[in-house]
Design a protein around this motif. Sequence first.
Motif, PDB file in Angstrom:
ATOM      1  N   LEU A  51      -8.436   8.505  -5.093  1.00 38.17           N
ATOM      2  CA  LEU A  51      -7.033   8.253  -5.396  1.00 38.17           C
ATOM      3  C   LEU A  51      -6.431   7.168  -4.503  1.00 38.17           C
ATOM      4  O   LEU A  51      -5.505   6.470  -4.898  1.00 38.17           O
ATOM      5  CB  LEU A  51      -6.219   9.550  -5.276  1.00 38.17           C
ATOM      6  N   SER A  52      -6.958   7.042  -3.282  1.00 37.01           N
ATOM      7  CA  SER A  52      -6.514   5.993  -2.349  1.00 37.01           C
ATOM      8  C   SER A  52      -5.012   6.037  -2.082  1.00 37.01           C
ATOM      9  O   SER A  52      -4.362   4.996  -1.983  1.00 37.01           O
ATOM     10  CB  SER A  52      -6.884   4.594  -2.867  1.00 37.01           C
ATOM     11  N   ALA A  53      -4.467   7.273  -1.973  1.00 36.51           N
ATOM     12  CA  ALA A  53      -3.022   7.430  -1.741  1.00 36.51           C
ATOM     13  C   ALA A  53      -2.239   6.605  -2.761  1.00 36.51           C
ATOM     14  O   ALA A  53      -1.336   5.847  -2.422  1.00 36.51           O
ATOM     15  CB  ALA A  53      -2.638   7.055  -0.313  1.00 36.51           C
ATOM     16  N   TYR A  54      -2.596   6.786  -4.045  1.00 38.16           N
ATOM     17  CA  TYR A  54      -1.964   6.043  -5.144  1.00 38.16           C
ATOM     18  C   TYR A  54      -2.069   4.529  -4.939  1.00 38.16           C
ATOM     19  O   TYR A  54      -1.124   3.783  -5.121  1.00 38.16           O
ATOM     20  CB  TYR A  54      -0.510   6.475  -5.329  1.00 38.16           C
ATOM     21  N   GLY A 111       8.149   1.342  -1.681  1.00 40.13           N
ATOM     22  CA  GLY A 111       8.126   0.721  -2.992  1.00 40.13           C
ATOM     23  C   GLY A 111       9.433   0.860  -3.736  1.00 40.13           C
ATOM     24  O   GLY A 111       9.934  -0.107  -4.335  1.00 40.13           O
ATOM     25  N   ALA A 112       9.994   2.052  -3.724  1.00 40.73           N
ATOM     26  CA  ALA A 112      11.264   2.265  -4.424  1.00 40.73           C
ATOM     27  C   ALA A 112      12.367   1.383  -3.844  1.00 40.73           C
ATOM     28  O   ALA A 112      13.203   0.844  -4.593  1.00 40.73           O
ATOM     29  CB  ALA A 112      11.669   3.732  -4.359  1.00 40.73           C
ATOM     30  N   GLY A 261       4.174  -3.300  -2.427  1.00 42.62           N
ATOM     31  CA  GLY A 261       4.273  -2.162  -1.515  1.00 42.62           C
ATOM     32  C   GLY A 261       2.884  -1.599  -1.285  1.00 42.62           C
ATOM     33  O   GLY A 261       1.900  -2.326  -1.360  1.00 42.62           O
ATOM     34  N   LYS A 262       2.791  -0.321  -1.012  1.00 42.49           N
ATOM     35  CA  LYS A 262       1.527   0.394  -0.863  1.00 42.49           C
ATOM     36  C   LYS A 262       0.499  -0.376  -0.042  1.00 42.49           C
ATOM     37  O   LYS A 262       0.582  -0.437   1.164  1.00 42.49           O
ATOM     38  CB  LYS A 262       0.988   0.796  -2.235  1.00 42.49           C
ATOM     39  N   ALA A 263      -0.503  -0.997  -0.693  1.00 41.59           N
ATOM     40  CA  ALA A 263      -1.632  -1.589   0.026  1.00 41.59           C
ATOM     41  C   ALA A 263      -1.295  -2.851   0.799  1.00 41.59           C
ATOM     42  O   ALA A 263      -2.155  -3.383   1.505  1.00 41.59           O
ATOM     43  CB  ALA A 263      -2.778  -1.870  -0.942  1.00 41.59           C
ATOM     44  N   ILE A 264      -0.057  -3.334   0.701  1.00 36.08           N
ATOM     45  CA  ILE A 264       0.317  -4.473   1.545  1.00 36.08           C
ATOM     46  C   ILE A 264       0.198  -4.112   3.025  1.00 36.08           C
ATOM     47  O   ILE A 264       0.099  -4.976   3.888  1.00 36.08           O
ATOM     48  CB  ILE A 264       1.738  -4.987   1.197  1.00 36.08           C
ATOM     49  N   GLY A 267      -2.030   1.109   3.924  1.00 33.64           N
ATOM     50  CA  GLY A 267      -1.756   2.534   3.983  1.00 33.64           C
ATOM     51  C   GLY A 267      -1.496   3.090   5.370  1.00 33.64           C
ATOM     52  O   GLY A 267      -1.404   4.306   5.535  1.00 33.64           O
ATOM     53  N   VAL A 268      -1.345   2.223   6.366  1.00 34.95           N
ATOM     54  CA  VAL A 268      -1.131   2.763   7.714  1.00 34.95           C
ATOM     55  C   VAL A 268       0.337   2.749   8.135  1.00 34.95           C
ATOM     56  O   VAL A 268       0.682   3.297   9.185  1.00 34.95           O
ATOM     57  CB  VAL A 268      -1.971   2.006   8.776  1.00 34.95           C
ATOM     58  N   TYR A 269       1.199   2.156   7.324  1.00 36.44           N
ATOM     59  CA  TYR A 269       2.602   1.995   7.726  1.00 36.44           C
ATOM     60  C   TYR A 269       3.404   1.642   6.478  1.00 36.44           C
ATOM     61  O   TYR A 269       2.896   0.930   5.615  1.00 36.44           O
ATOM     62  CB  TYR A 269       2.694   0.860   8.759  1.00 36.44           C
ATOM     63  N   PRO A 270       4.635   2.132   6.333  1.00 38.68           N
ATOM     64  CA  PRO A 270       5.432   1.774   5.149  1.00 38.68           C
ATOM     65  C   PRO A 270       5.892   0.320   5.200  1.00 38.68           C
ATOM     66  O   PRO A 270       6.655  -0.067   6.084  1.00 38.68           O
ATOM     67  CB  PRO A 270       6.629   2.735   5.224  1.00 38.68           C
ATOM     68  N   VAL A 271       5.415  -0.472   4.255  1.00 41.27           N
ATOM     69  CA  VAL A 271       5.816  -1.879   4.131  1.00 41.27           C
ATOM     70  C   VAL A 271       5.975  -2.192   2.651  1.00 41.27           C
ATOM     71  O   VAL A 271       5.132  -1.815   1.838  1.00 41.27           O
ATOM     72  CB  VAL A 271       4.768  -2.840   4.733  1.00 41.27           C
TER      73      VAL A 271
END
Length: 414
Positions: A51-54, A111-112, A261-264, A267-271
Amino acid sequence: MSVLEKLSSQSAIALEEKYGAHNYHPLPVVLSKGEGVYMWDVEGKKYYDFLSAYSAVNQGHCHPRIVAAMTRQAKTLTLTSRAFHNDMLGRFEAYVTSYFGFDKVLPMNTGAEAVETAIKICRKWAYEKKNIPEQQAKIIVCENNFHGRTTTIISFSNDADARENFGPYTPGFIKIPYDDLTALEKVLKEQEHIAGFLVEPIQGEAGVYVPSEGYLKGAKQLCEKHQVLFIADEIQTGIARTGEILAVDHEEVKPDMLILGKAISGGVYPVSAVLADDHIMEVIKPGQHGSTFGGNPVAAAVAMEALAVVKDEQLADNAQKLGVLFREKLQEYIEGSSIVSKVRGKGLLNAIVINDSDQSDTAWNICLKLKDNGLLAKPTHGNIIRFAPPLVMTQEQLLDCVSIIINTLKEFEV
């Protein structure tokens, strides 16, 4: 209880059940470690992550380069707010705009938030550059979209769970069928005051719906003809997931606004980020939009390294190659299957459709059995199982996963 006390899976789930809001229905597995394509639960059982954290962990769990970049920056300076400059933000802005080919970027966290940012910019551009009357700007969206769960975003969702009892809803959106250029052209011709068209290049949450070839290019051409901004939500499909750096790259489309978002961040920090050229982004002036954490030094350092890893490790090429292999192997099985009716996807964003009602629990039960067999995936929309492993997966690992999936499905054949 000490926060460092070792917990069993049962105890950890019980704590969430008692003290956490029940806004998710997770698979009953409690994870405590991740590395590459693998995760381990608190009892030490090893799983493939499918799933790769969506699609946030495209670069694999705890990628050493990304973690090192975060650690280095976290030891130096974590946050200034945008009240002051910091020595990482400009570097990130120069890097990310060059990487994706835009003049400007507006960094956010989730992302939102990025989708909300794009909506605000689109509306402001419409009033100030297209001369749409104030309060009249409309944005076209697609049915079965998923762009987040803020109040404005759920206003144009047709997911009953996301919408029910959260109104009143935000006006200003027109819904049309996905992958339907005729419907898009009809609205553009017949409706006044259209500011933008917000679309996912592949509808992920809806069940990995890949549009017809030429849809994105045709939609962009229609938007150009009617002076409407083409806004691509690449939060889930971007950063090499579909076999190109962006999913729109498959049709050589450049959006007017790009949402990431997400993979930018690996997955280690919200960006998250919204990118656009000057003639669009210049409508935002000081004090009109912002975020305390948006563009903070840690986020900037992490995102630059996460994006560098994608190119250095040729993850888009790997996703393209392994995605073709995955669909070929699953299709071979499906041809003689009674439990699976279809496999679809692009790159390493794929889904299988279970031959059952979307109100049944068959897909959920299959995912429970996949968990028992060492692979983690999750249903979406009832009878669809999404498969999206980290893009660092090898061919040998993928074939091992295909074997697990097929052997599990065989247990459900009638």
